[in-house]
Design a protein around this motif. Sequence first.
Motif, PDB file in Angstrom:
ATOM      1  N   LEU A  10       0.743  -1.038  -0.125  1.00  0.00           N
ATOM      2  CA  LEU A  10       0.039  -0.129   0.049  1.00  0.00           C
ATOM      3  C   LEU A  10       1.010   1.045  -0.062  1.00  0.00           C
ATOM      4  CD1 LEU A  10      -2.668  -1.007   2.521  1.00  0.00           C
ATOM      5  CD2 LEU A  10      -3.022  -0.830   0.253  1.00  0.00           C
ATOM      6  N   ARG A  11       1.871   1.164   0.818  1.00  0.00           N
ATOM      7  CA  ARG A  11       2.657   2.347   0.966  1.00  0.00           C
ATOM      8  C   ARG A  11       3.482   2.940  -0.363  1.00  0.00           C
ATOM      9  NH1 ARG A  11       2.488   5.936   4.090  1.00  0.00           N
ATOM     10  NH2 ARG A  11       2.814   4.890   6.012  1.00  0.00           N
ATOM     11  N   SER A  12       3.766   1.754  -1.192  1.00  0.00           N
ATOM     12  CA  SER A  12       4.416   1.931  -2.638  1.00  0.00           C
ATOM     13  C   SER A  12       3.377   2.506  -3.554  1.00  0.00           C
ATOM     14  CB  SER A  12       5.061   0.496  -2.851  1.00  0.00           C
ATOM     15  OG  SER A  12       4.212  -0.324  -3.333  1.00  0.00           O
ATOM     16  N   SER A  13       2.380   2.526  -3.249  1.00  0.00           N
ATOM     17  CA  SER A  13       1.363   3.124  -4.390  1.00  0.00           C
ATOM     18  C   SER A  13       1.319   4.434  -4.333  1.00  0.00           C
ATOM     19  CB  SER A  13      -0.080   2.224  -4.179  1.00  0.00           C
ATOM     20  OG  SER A  13      -0.911   2.849  -3.150  1.00  0.00           O
ATOM     21  N   ASP A  14       0.872   5.107  -5.336  1.00  0.00           N
ATOM     22  CA  ASP A  14       0.927   6.584  -5.255  1.00  0.00           C
ATOM     23  C   ASP A  14      -0.434   6.955  -4.384  1.00  0.00           C
ATOM     24  OD1 ASP A  14       3.013   6.896  -7.006  1.00  0.00           O
ATOM     25  OD2 ASP A  14       1.548   7.180  -8.975  1.00  0.00           O
ATOM     26  N   GLU A 118      -5.008  12.965   1.595  1.00  0.00           N
ATOM     27  CA  GLU A 118      -3.820  12.336   0.867  1.00  0.00           C
ATOM     28  C   GLU A 118      -4.274  11.357   0.016  1.00  0.00           C
ATOM     29  OE1 GLU A 118      -1.040  14.092   0.510  1.00  0.00           O
ATOM     30  OE2 GLU A 118      -1.732  15.375   1.857  1.00  0.00           O
ATOM     31  N   VAL A 119      -5.054  10.544   0.402  1.00  0.00           N
ATOM     32  CA  VAL A 119      -5.763   9.181  -0.505  1.00  0.00           C
ATOM     33  C   VAL A 119      -6.379   9.756  -1.576  1.00  0.00           C
ATOM     34  CG1 VAL A 119      -7.066   7.287  -0.680  1.00  0.00           C
ATOM     35  CG2 VAL A 119      -5.638   7.757   1.617  1.00  0.00           C
ATOM     36  N   LEU A 120      -7.365  10.883  -1.231  1.00  0.00           N
ATOM     37  CA  LEU A 120      -8.055  11.511  -2.433  1.00  0.00           C
ATOM     38  C   LEU A 120      -6.983  12.201  -3.331  1.00  0.00           C
ATOM     39  CD1 LEU A 120     -10.982  12.089  -3.588  1.00  0.00           C
ATOM     40  CD2 LEU A 120     -10.767  14.184  -2.082  1.00  0.00           C
ATOM     41  N   LYS A 121      -6.284  12.649  -2.969  1.00  0.00           N
ATOM     42  CA  LYS A 121      -5.108  13.335  -3.870  1.00  0.00           C
ATOM     43  C   LYS A 121      -4.485  12.292  -4.715  1.00  0.00           C
ATOM     44  CE  LYS A 121      -3.909  17.375  -1.133  1.00  0.00           C
ATOM     45  NZ  LYS A 121      -2.801  18.216  -0.361  1.00  0.00           N
ATOM     46  N   GLY A 122      -4.099  10.979  -3.914  1.00  0.00           N
ATOM     47  CA  GLY A 122      -3.359   9.978  -4.448  1.00  0.00           C
ATOM     48  C   GLY A 122      -3.926   9.377  -5.751  1.00  0.00           C
ATOM     49  N   ILE A 123      -5.601   9.418  -5.446  1.00  0.00           N
ATOM     50  CA  ILE A 123      -6.461   8.511  -6.626  1.00  0.00           C
ATOM     51  C   ILE A 123      -6.470   9.556  -7.620  1.00  0.00           C
ATOM     52  CG2 ILE A 123      -8.643   9.304  -5.604  1.00  0.00           C
ATOM     53  CD1 ILE A 123      -7.965   5.826  -6.831  1.00  0.00           C
TER      54      ILE A 123
END
Length: 152
Positions: A10-14, A118-123
Amino acid sequence: MLLIEKVLILRSSDIFQNTPEQELVGLAGILEEMYLEPEENLFSKGDKGTCMYFIYKGQVRIHDGNYTLAVLEDNDIVGELSVLDSESRSASATTIDETILLKLEQEPFYEIMMNNVEVLKGILNTLCRRLRIMDDKSVSFHNKTLPAVPTV
């Protein structure tokens, strides 16, 4: 697969690189491991989608019929559009070789997304990057198929 391995994936995903460790541990605990053989269909265009997948190991071909849209590999995500809107899958996904996936259902993803911007930004970053790639492919294809216009 150990919980710590899932957290590292999970940590390695954008999408989750800036998510607090505690949230990743909770999320990792609900990920379902999937082991697929080569040429196995993950989902088909038109299927209802309510989950996304992290590729731990292997390659997945995203395609519409015989036309390949993308080949995704280790640490990439598959099916992120459907986890956001529960609409039909826009393409099919088939494994190229032996593949290990981690499946994330929609509801837990929404909970994480609501609690961590941050998850929203990542997706959003992931979706924008894929749209740009598709735009480039579309322009390239368009330029190849149109006849040259003579200049006067």
